[in-house]
Enzyme design. Structure first.
Site, PDB file in Angstrom:
ATOM      1  N   HIS A 224      -9.703  -1.560   0.538  1.00 39.91           N
ATOM      2  CA  HIS A 224      -8.511  -2.118  -0.416  1.00 39.91           C
ATOM      3  C   HIS A 224      -7.456  -1.086  -0.660  1.00 39.91           C
ATOM      4  O   HIS A 224      -6.208  -1.508  -0.915  1.00 39.91           O
ATOM      5  CB  HIS A 224      -9.221  -2.333  -1.744  1.00 39.91           C
ATOM      6  CG  HIS A 224     -10.086  -3.546  -1.578  1.00 39.91           C
ATOM      7  ND1 HIS A 224     -11.055  -3.820  -2.300  1.00 39.91           N
ATOM      8  CD2 HIS A 224     -10.076  -4.643  -0.815  1.00 39.91           C
ATOM      9  CE1 HIS A 224     -11.595  -5.017  -2.280  1.00 39.91           C
ATOM     10  NE2 HIS A 224     -11.216  -5.717  -1.005  1.00 39.91           N
TER      11      HIS A 224
ATOM     12  N   HIS B 141      -7.876 -11.699   8.523  1.00 41.79           N
ATOM     13  CA  HIS B 141      -7.593 -10.126   8.556  1.00 41.79           C
ATOM     14  C   HIS B 141      -7.289  -9.740  10.062  1.00 41.79           C
ATOM     15  O   HIS B 141      -6.059  -9.119  10.220  1.00 41.79           O
ATOM     16  CB  HIS B 141      -8.800  -9.466   8.216  1.00 41.79           C
ATOM     17  CG  HIS B 141      -8.969  -9.482   6.746  1.00 41.79           C
ATOM     18  ND1 HIS B 141      -8.206  -8.702   5.758  1.00 41.79           N
ATOM     19  CD2 HIS B 141      -9.884  -9.890   5.991  1.00 41.79           C
ATOM     20  CE1 HIS B 141      -8.657  -8.784   4.576  1.00 41.79           C
ATOM     21  NE2 HIS B 141      -9.798  -9.626   4.751  1.00 41.79           N
TER      22      HIS B 141
END
Length: 419
Positions: A265, A394
């Site tokens: 993150h 992703h």
């Protein structure tokens, strides 16, 4: 609906790039061809997820539908976003976008908002999650960029729901999750929904030019990266109480709310910070330095002795969940590509090559397309937390961000690679 150019794969190298090539892979023709080829394989593989009765299957490793009928909101919206990028790259994706947009309206739509889970033509998990709703805004923005007639109306609708129910004016952040009656599920506040909220707000700004989206994204970045990250050694606290006080001891859902802090993150947030800085006209501030510090700490904390990035660490950098998933590697690639474009340093190139080499050797399914989601202790693909190949989102962005000409998403100018 059409994009400005075509993403064409030439005969490329068997690996991500020449190991002994001088300079930067971003400028290397063989590497760029390889990125384009992997993107096209991903597009081809996930086209098989299209369901005849609406929405998208989750696919197993061979590309066959899994038996589960559940479709989660973030998966549906990410597919819309991914195939909007396919359309804009010239690879064709308008039909997949339209298919997903229809399912948002017919399967997930539930009163004012959208249900977290749907089966068939009806909601089955009627929770209203901030994390899912910001992805609706992302999908709407991407659909609008390819000229889908439902794009702008969905941007308007999603923005209204987000502002009416999830946005907390006092904190300037996205807050609680709700049940179907719009009663908060609990007192939890989280970083993850806000990080993806920044992504969606920036996408909406790129799609519409409305500066309110850019300003709100900047406020979120200021809180988590301007205040929280430097206060905690460039590790971002994930979990908060209702007053946005940090809850360092929180330990919840091992996927969406794990204990500790998540290096992946930090890498993702660092890229979004550079994107916001770029879209804001590159003001004289500390954004590039903050992105560097976040990425440096995340790579230092997260890199495993056996390669890959572990999932979570404690606030002193000690490993917690040592599972190695595909998505932190993709997010590392994304921010390193941005840092190289901005300030081409050898250390960034070393990490960029290291991550791509590891992904090539362990995560990418070179035969069928798509990426495996997790590795066991021996570095072999395994199905534990994830079943099948859970999504394209992703890994696709890891191949396309390096090819984009700038730091922003700049989806309307994504790569023109000619034969």
């Amino acid at each position: 609906m059409k994009g400005p150019g075509k993403l064409l794969a030439r005969s490329g190298p068997t690996g991500p790039g020449p190991a002994d090539a001088p300079g930067f892979w971003l400028e290397n023709e063989a590497h760029r061809d390889w990125l384009a080829a992997d993107a096209l394989k991903q597009f081809d593989f996930f086209r098989k997820s299209k369901r005849k009765d609406g929405g998208f299957h989750t696919l197993d490793w061979k590309g066959k539908p899994l038996r589960s009928q559940l479709q989660e909101l973030h998966s549906t919206t990410r597919m819309i976003h991914a195939y909007a990028m396919a359309e804009l790259c010239g690879a064709g994706g308008a039909d997949m976008v339209d298919h997903g947009m229809q399912y948002l309206a017919q399967g997930h739509a539930d009163g004012e908002g959208w249900a977290w889970g749907a089966e068939g033509s009806a909601p089955s998990d009627r929770r209203r999650m901030a994390y899912g709703h910001v992805f609706v805004l992302l999908a709407a923005s991407s659909a609008h960029l390819i000229g889908h007639p439902g794009g702008q109306p969905l941007i308007d609708q999603a923005s209204q729901v987000l502002m009416d129910h999830f946005w907390e004016e006092e904190s300037g952040l996205f807050g609680a999750d709700f049940g179907p009656d719009w009663v908060p599920l609990d007192s939890y506040r989280g970083m993850n929904a806000n990080m993806h909220g920044v992504e969606a707000l920036l996408a909406a700004y790129e799609a519409t030019g409305w500066e309110d989206y850019l300003n709100r994204a900047g406020g979120i970045l200021g809180y988590f990266l301007g205040r929280m990250a430097p206060a905690y050694g460039w590790r971002i606290p994930e979990h908060y109480g209702p007053d946005w006080s940090v809850d360092l001891g929180y330990d919840g859902d091992p996927m969406f709310r794990p204990a500790g802090t998540t290096p992946g993150h930090s890498l993702e947030f660092a890229r979004l910070l550079l994107q916001h800085w770029d879209l804001s006209g590159r003001p004289e501030n500390e954004a590039p330095s903050v992105a560097h510090d976040l990425a440096q700490q995340a790579l230092t904390d997260g890199w495993s002795e056996d390669g890959g990035l572990i999932y979570t660490v404690d606030f002193d950098g000690a490993p917690l969940l040592t599972d190695r998933y595909w998505w932190p590697v993709t997010e590392g690639i994304g921010v390193l590509a941005s840092l190289i474009k901005l300030d081409p340093q050898e250390i960034y190139e070393e990490w960029y090559r290291r991550l791509w080499t590891f992904a090539h050797e362990h995560f990418i399914d070179h035969k069928r397309g798509g990426w495996y989601p997790a590795l066991n202790a021996k570095g072999k693909p395994v199905e534990t937390q994830f079943k099948g190949k859970p999504d394209i989102y992703h890994a696709l962005q890891a191949t396309l961000y390096p090819l984009a000409p700038g730091l922003s998403r700049q989806i309307t100018s994504l790569p023109l690679i000619t034969a």
